[in-house]
Design an enzyme around this catalytic site. Sequence first.
Site, PDB file in Angstrom:
ATOM      1  CD  GLU A  52      74.335  35.349  -6.870  1.00 21.29           C
ATOM      2  OE1 GLU A  52      74.693  34.205  -7.169  1.00 21.29           O
ATOM      3  OE2 GLU A  52      73.120  35.704  -6.825  1.00 21.29           O
ATOM      4  CB  CYS A  75      72.416  31.867 -12.376  1.00 20.90           C
ATOM      5  SG  CYS A  75      72.038  33.629 -12.410  1.00 20.90           S
ATOM      6  CG  ASP A 200      39.468  18.025  11.348  1.00 22.95           C
ATOM      7  OD1 ASP A 200      38.746  17.498  12.220  1.00 22.95           O
ATOM      8  OD2 ASP A 200      40.609  17.641  11.068  1.00 22.95           O
TER       9      ASP A 200
END
Length: 368
Positions: A52, A75, A200
């Site tokens: 915002e 908020c 791996d």
Amino acid sequence: MNENDFMHRAIELAQRGCGWVAPNPMVGAVLVKDGRVIGQGWHRKFGGLHAEREALASCTESPQGATMYVTLEPCCHHGKQPPCVDAILQAGIAHVAVGSVDPNPLVKGKGIRMLREHGVRVTEHVLQEECDRLNEVFFHYIRTGLPFVVMKYAMTMDGKIAAYTGASKWITGEEARMHVQQQRHRYRAIMVGTGTVQADDPLLTCRIKDGKNPVRILCDSGLRIPLDARVIATAREIPTILATCNYDKKKAAAYEQAGCYILRTASQNGQVDLQDLMRQLGDGGIDSVLLEGGGTLNWSAMKNGIVNKVQAYIAPKLLGGREAKTPAEGQGFSSLEEAVRLKNSKIIRLGADILMESEVDTDVYGNR
């Protein structure tokens, strides 16, 4: 353009914060006046300006009387940034269209109520389903305090993740593998077991240019991972957590010296207790985990009820083999009634391969 178009734009902006804002939510905002976009912004990184305030800062003209489209309720509390509600009121915004209500107890409808109390018109639930999906990780984490766990694997069409010889490179093509790298950027941490490291010797990094490496979590109940494994050798460069239920301080010291953080968990039949591990990771701010383990760790994760989403990359190949590895091994469930149920499945084409992505139906899953 209509309100859905503007909210779609806000969603696109929010997605730019993917991988950078955790454990905060991804949020986008668009300011519209007389049908024209006069400002837009998104939450770019954790600790930075909220969407915002970014949108207001980018305005090309006065936002007085404008409409703000924002993917998540603004908020109304002080955190790393001041309340966005204050900025909206000070700017003289007349109308706020909201996608999702913020489940954070510090907000949870209070931001919307404060705006209305000060005369701002608020429209709720604009493209809510899409806005909610944007922040599935944040919503899960803020409600439970636990990481959102995504179990990912690549397999052939006959369900094999490796040949009977152990060979697994490469099951899927380049496009699918690049998609995996995007997931490594997106989620906060990546987790494997001892078997994967030994087989791996992976680095478990994000190989996208300017991408963010996930925190590496190695489940090693007996502290058996070789000290010269690449994940250990690079632990000073990339945060690496060694999760173990072994309390041998002398053994642990060698890994600590290499740069690993030792996280001790409760023991579950001699193995790392994954539920305890998730609780500790959540307490430490890890909001999401990409599980890239083998069949043993996958089965343990399923059995312990920690998986929230499954990503199966499927290659148009057949391997066969009674001894060939499968995505989930272990004993398995004894009946179809016990099986982990999946829902809201979607299929994404990635070159010759497909990705089947499904949510775990937690209503019938729970802790097993």
